[in-house]
Every structure is written in C-alpha cells, then in structure tokens.
Design a protein around this motif. Structure first.
Motif, PDB file in Angstrom:
ATOM      1  N   ARG A  50      25.868  81.653  25.166  1.00  0.00           N
ATOM      2  CA  ARG A  50      24.438  81.463  25.428  1.00  0.00           C
ATOM      3  C   ARG A  50      24.212  80.826  26.791  1.00  0.00           C
ATOM      4  O   ARG A  50      23.355  81.244  27.563  1.00  0.00           O
ATOM      5  CB  ARG A  50      23.795  80.595  24.340  1.00  0.00           C
ATOM      6  N   HIS A  51      25.043  79.837  27.116  1.00  0.00           N
ATOM      7  CA  HIS A  51      24.909  79.128  28.387  1.00  0.00           C
ATOM      8  C   HIS A  51      25.151  80.065  29.577  1.00  0.00           C
ATOM      9  O   HIS A  51      24.359  80.089  30.528  1.00  0.00           O
ATOM     10  CB  HIS A  51      25.884  77.953  28.420  1.00  0.00           C
ATOM     11  N   ILE A  52      26.214  80.856  29.545  1.00  0.00           N
ATOM     12  CA  ILE A  52      26.501  81.749  30.672  1.00  0.00           C
ATOM     13  C   ILE A  52      25.466  82.861  30.765  1.00  0.00           C
ATOM     14  O   ILE A  52      25.073  83.266  31.859  1.00  0.00           O
ATOM     15  CB  ILE A  52      27.950  82.298  30.634  1.00  0.00           C
ATOM     16  N   CYS A  53      24.994  83.335  29.614  1.00  0.00           N
ATOM     17  CA  CYS A  53      23.957  84.366  29.635  1.00  0.00           C
ATOM     18  C   CYS A  53      22.664  83.830  30.247  1.00  0.00           C
ATOM     19  O   CYS A  53      22.022  84.513  31.052  1.00  0.00           O
ATOM     20  CB  CYS A  53      23.708  84.908  28.237  1.00  0.00           C
ATOM     21  N   ALA A  54      22.284  82.614  29.887  1.00  0.00           N
ATOM     22  CA  ALA A  54      21.081  82.000  30.462  1.00  0.00           C
ATOM     23  C   ALA A  54      21.252  81.818  31.965  1.00  0.00           C
ATOM     24  O   ALA A  54      20.319  82.061  32.742  1.00  0.00           O
ATOM     25  CB  ALA A  54      20.792  80.667  29.784  1.00  0.00           C
ATOM     26  N   ALA A  55      22.445  81.428  32.400  1.00  0.00           N
ATOM     27  CA  ALA A  55      22.702  81.259  33.832  1.00  0.00           C
ATOM     28  C   ALA A  55      22.620  82.591  34.575  1.00  0.00           C
ATOM     29  O   ALA A  55      22.371  82.604  35.782  1.00  0.00           O
ATOM     30  CB  ALA A  55      24.077  80.625  34.047  1.00  0.00           C
ATOM     31  N   ARG A  56      22.831  83.685  33.857  1.00  0.00           N
ATOM     32  CA  ARG A  56      22.747  85.023  34.450  1.00  0.00           C
ATOM     33  C   ARG A  56      21.373  85.649  34.244  1.00  0.00           C
ATOM     34  O   ARG A  56      21.175  86.833  34.453  1.00  0.00           O
ATOM     35  CB  ARG A  56      23.818  85.947  33.861  1.00  0.00           C
ATOM     36  N   GLY A  57      20.391  84.856  33.801  1.00  0.00           N
ATOM     37  CA  GLY A  57      19.008  85.323  33.725  1.00  0.00           C
ATOM     38  C   GLY A  57      18.565  85.900  32.397  1.00  0.00           C
ATOM     39  O   GLY A  57      17.460  86.434  32.300  1.00  0.00           O
ATOM     40  N   LEU A  58      19.396  85.807  31.350  1.00  0.00           N
ATOM     41  CA  LEU A  58      18.980  86.318  30.043  1.00  0.00           C
ATOM     42  C   LEU A  58      17.891  85.423  29.473  1.00  0.00           C
ATOM     43  O   LEU A  58      18.093  84.212  29.329  1.00  0.00           O
ATOM     44  CB  LEU A  58      20.175  86.354  29.083  1.00  0.00           C
ATOM     45  N   PRO A  59      16.728  85.990  29.125  1.00  0.00           N
ATOM     46  CA  PRO A  59      15.678  85.169  28.527  1.00  0.00           C
ATOM     47  C   PRO A  59      16.134  84.593  27.182  1.00  0.00           C
ATOM     48  O   PRO A  59      16.850  85.255  26.426  1.00  0.00           O
ATOM     49  CB  PRO A  59      14.527  86.159  28.319  1.00  0.00           C
ATOM     50  N   GLU A  60      15.710  83.379  26.888  1.00  0.00           N
ATOM     51  CA  GLU A  60      16.128  82.709  25.653  1.00  0.00           C
ATOM     52  C   GLU A  60      15.811  83.550  24.419  1.00  0.00           C
ATOM     53  O   GLU A  60      16.604  83.632  23.488  1.00  0.00           O
ATOM     54  CB  GLU A  60      15.446  81.343  25.548  1.00  0.00           C
ATOM     55  N   GLU A  61      14.641  84.201  24.426  1.00  0.00           N
ATOM     56  CA  GLU A  61      14.234  84.993  23.268  1.00  0.00           C
ATOM     57  C   GLU A  61      15.023  86.302  23.133  1.00  0.00           C
ATOM     58  O   GLU A  61      14.923  86.996  22.126  1.00  0.00           O
ATOM     59  CB  GLU A  61      12.726  85.291  23.305  1.00  0.00           C
ATOM     60  N   ALA A  62      15.846  86.628  24.120  1.00  0.00           N
ATOM     61  CA  ALA A  62      16.662  87.847  24.077  1.00  0.00           C
ATOM     62  C   ALA A  62      18.104  87.560  23.663  1.00  0.00           C
ATOM     63  O   ALA A  62      18.939  88.456  23.676  1.00  0.00           O
ATOM     64  CB  ALA A  62      16.635  88.540  25.438  1.00  0.00           C
ATOM     65  N   CYS A  63      18.394  86.309  23.297  1.00  0.00           N
ATOM     66  CA  CYS A  63      19.747  85.929  22.882  1.00  0.00           C
ATOM     67  C   CYS A  63      19.737  85.612  21.390  1.00  0.00           C
ATOM     68  O   CYS A  63      19.095  84.662  20.950  1.00  0.00           O
ATOM     69  CB  CYS A  63      20.236  84.718  23.683  1.00  0.00           C
ATOM     70  N   PHE A  64      20.434  86.428  20.625  1.00  0.00           N
ATOM     71  CA  PHE A  64      20.506  86.270  19.179  1.00  0.00           C
ATOM     72  C   PHE A  64      21.892  85.776  18.816  1.00  0.00           C
ATOM     73  O   PHE A  64      22.884  86.404  19.165  1.00  0.00           O
ATOM     74  CB  PHE A  64      20.209  87.604  18.495  1.00  0.00           C
ATOM     75  N   MET A  65      21.971  84.637  18.138  1.00  0.00           N
ATOM     76  CA  MET A  65      23.266  84.047  17.806  1.00  0.00           C
ATOM     77  C   MET A  65      23.475  84.021  16.297  1.00  0.00           C
ATOM     78  O   MET A  65      22.546  83.759  15.537  1.00  0.00           O
ATOM     79  CB  MET A  65      23.373  82.641  18.382  1.00  0.00           C
TER      80      MET A  65
END
Length: 75
Positions: A50-65
């Motif tokens: 999640r952290h690396i994806c956010a650093a690469r511009g992934l919106p929080e609402e587009a990350c499903f864990m």
C-alpha cells in the motif's frame, strides 16, 4: 486488463523473480494513478505494498487489501 506481479523471496529458483512484491512494483511501475490494486497476504506485506503504491500515485480508494490474519480460537 490485468497485471499480476509475483515474486519468490530472496532465494529464488532462477525461474521466478526474486524479492518482494513491493520491490517489483517499485521497479516496474512509476505512475499508478490510473490503476487499481488488490493486495493479499500478511498485514505487514499489505501495508508495504500500500505504501509503495501510494508513493507511485495510486489513489487510496483504488487500493483494496485482504490481509491474512490468523484465526483466534473461540473461548
């Protein structure tokens, strides 16, 4: 479209990519703004991805864990 990123620990067998999924994402993707991510595994793994994806511009609402949390026995 689907992109699956798989890795095999630090001692790969030569046929699979070595390292962690976070390493692979950091190396392969520079802008995740138009992507969605589904992450499954132990909680620490999910947070690292999640952290690396956010650093690469992934919106929080587009990350499903889907963290795999050990079951606790009923008391």
């Amino acid at each position: 479209n689907l992109i699956v990123v798989t890795t095999i620990g630090e001692t790969g067998d030569g046929r699979h990519r070595n390292g962690t999924p976070s390493d692979a994402i950091a190396a392969d993707f520079h802008d995740l703004g138009a992507f969605h991510a589904y992450v499954a595994g132990p909680p620490a793994h999910c947070e690292a991805v999640r952290h690396i994806c956010a650093a690469r511009g992934l919106p929080e609402e587009a990350c499903f864990m889907d963290p795999f949390v050990p079951a606790t026995p009923d008391e």
